[in-house]
Enzyme design. Structure first.
Site, PDB file in Angstrom:
ATOM      1  CB  SER A 178      -0.893   0.023   1.248  1.00  0.00           C
ATOM      2  OG  SER A 178      -1.547   1.270   1.395  1.00  0.00           O
ATOM      3  CE1 TYR A 187      -4.630  -1.782   4.927  1.00  0.00           C
ATOM      4  CE2 TYR A 187      -3.327   0.178   4.465  1.00  0.00           C
ATOM      5  CZ  TYR A 187      -4.052  -0.904   4.017  1.00  0.00           C
ATOM      6  OH  TYR A 187      -4.188  -1.125   2.672  1.00  0.00           O
TER       7      TYR A 187
END
Length: 253
Positions: free
Chosen positions: A144, A157
């Site tokens: 990501s 995350y």
């Protein structure tokens, strides 16, 4: 469409929707034989049935990447059904709770790490031996843009995706000379059902996220999927240990 993946056997996790579904469709169109997996079997079966009706060979399985036995069975099924394993898109992931780092719930932190980071390792520890037996292959790990930059209230995350980048580089060095290429892809914010639901719940979130993308819009799953298909193909044969940022400039700010 090109047939760059013609005959290749590819596993895709998190294939029940969003980026995983788009990747499955493009890989099938390019001639791949697919084993699709997700935690919710009916969603994966819906995708697999649609792809199979187009003439592609496609199998759907239930698998939780945080469980080693699930991933072992997934890999064994691919090899058992098709005789080999040539590629994998380790895409499954969760976003987790939103909370400041010091207030982050411990059980939630553990869950995010177990799925997003350890889950990628679980996949690779079974995929790599299978690919070595097949003469080599290509693994794409979904990281990501938040693996490179921070984000408020998303400590777990961000940590998990930064870990995926480090894990990818280490595995690439371990196996690149043996013919198994390991790389990562880092999407920006993509218009998936997960993100849409978050933006519907927080109307101001879309404008905040748009401001982080110099390209002036959010991404579409197919834009990530196209890059993944190239990374899985022999056209990317000199790509090793890389992080391909398909993020609309998110990490450039």
């Amino acid at each position: 469409m090109s047939k760059d993946l013609d005959g290749k056997v590819i596993v895709i996790t998190g294939a029940g929707g969003g980026i995983g579904e788009a990747a499955a469709e493009i890989c099938a169109a390019q001639g791949a034989r697919l084993v699709l997996a997700g935690r919710t079997l009916d969603k994966v079966e819906t995708v697999a049935d649609r792809i199979a009706r187009s003439g592609a060979e496609c199998i759907a399985l239930q698998a939780d990447v945080a469980r080693g036995d699930d991933v072992r069975k997934l890999t064994e099924t691919a090899v058992g059904e098709f005789g080999r394993l040539d590629g994998a898109f380790n895409n499954a992931g969760i976003d987790g709770a939103l909370a400041p780092a010091a207030d982050y719930p411990e059980d939630e932190f553990d869950t995010v790490i177990a799925v997003n980071l350890k889950g990628v390792w679980q996949c690779m520890r079974f995929q790599i031996p299978a690919m070595l037996e097949s003469g080599g292959g290509s693994i794409v790990n979904n990281a990501s843009a938040l693996g490179e930059v921070g984000q408020f209230a998303m400590a777990a995350y961000c940590a998990s995706k930064a870990g995926v980048l480090g894990l990818t580089k280490a595995a690439a060095l371990d196996y690149g000379a043996q013919g198994v290429r390991v790389n990562a892809i880092s999407p920006g914010v993509i218009e998936t059902p997960m993100m849409t639901s978050q933006m519907d719940a927080m109307p101001e979130l879309r404008e905040i996220l748009l401001a982080r993308h110099p390209i002036g819009r959010l991404g579409e799953p197919v834009e990530i999927a196209g890059a993944v298909a190239w990374m899985l193909s022999d056209a990317s044969s000199f790509l090793l240990g890389s992080n391909v940022a398909v993020d609309g400039g998110y990490a450039a700010i």
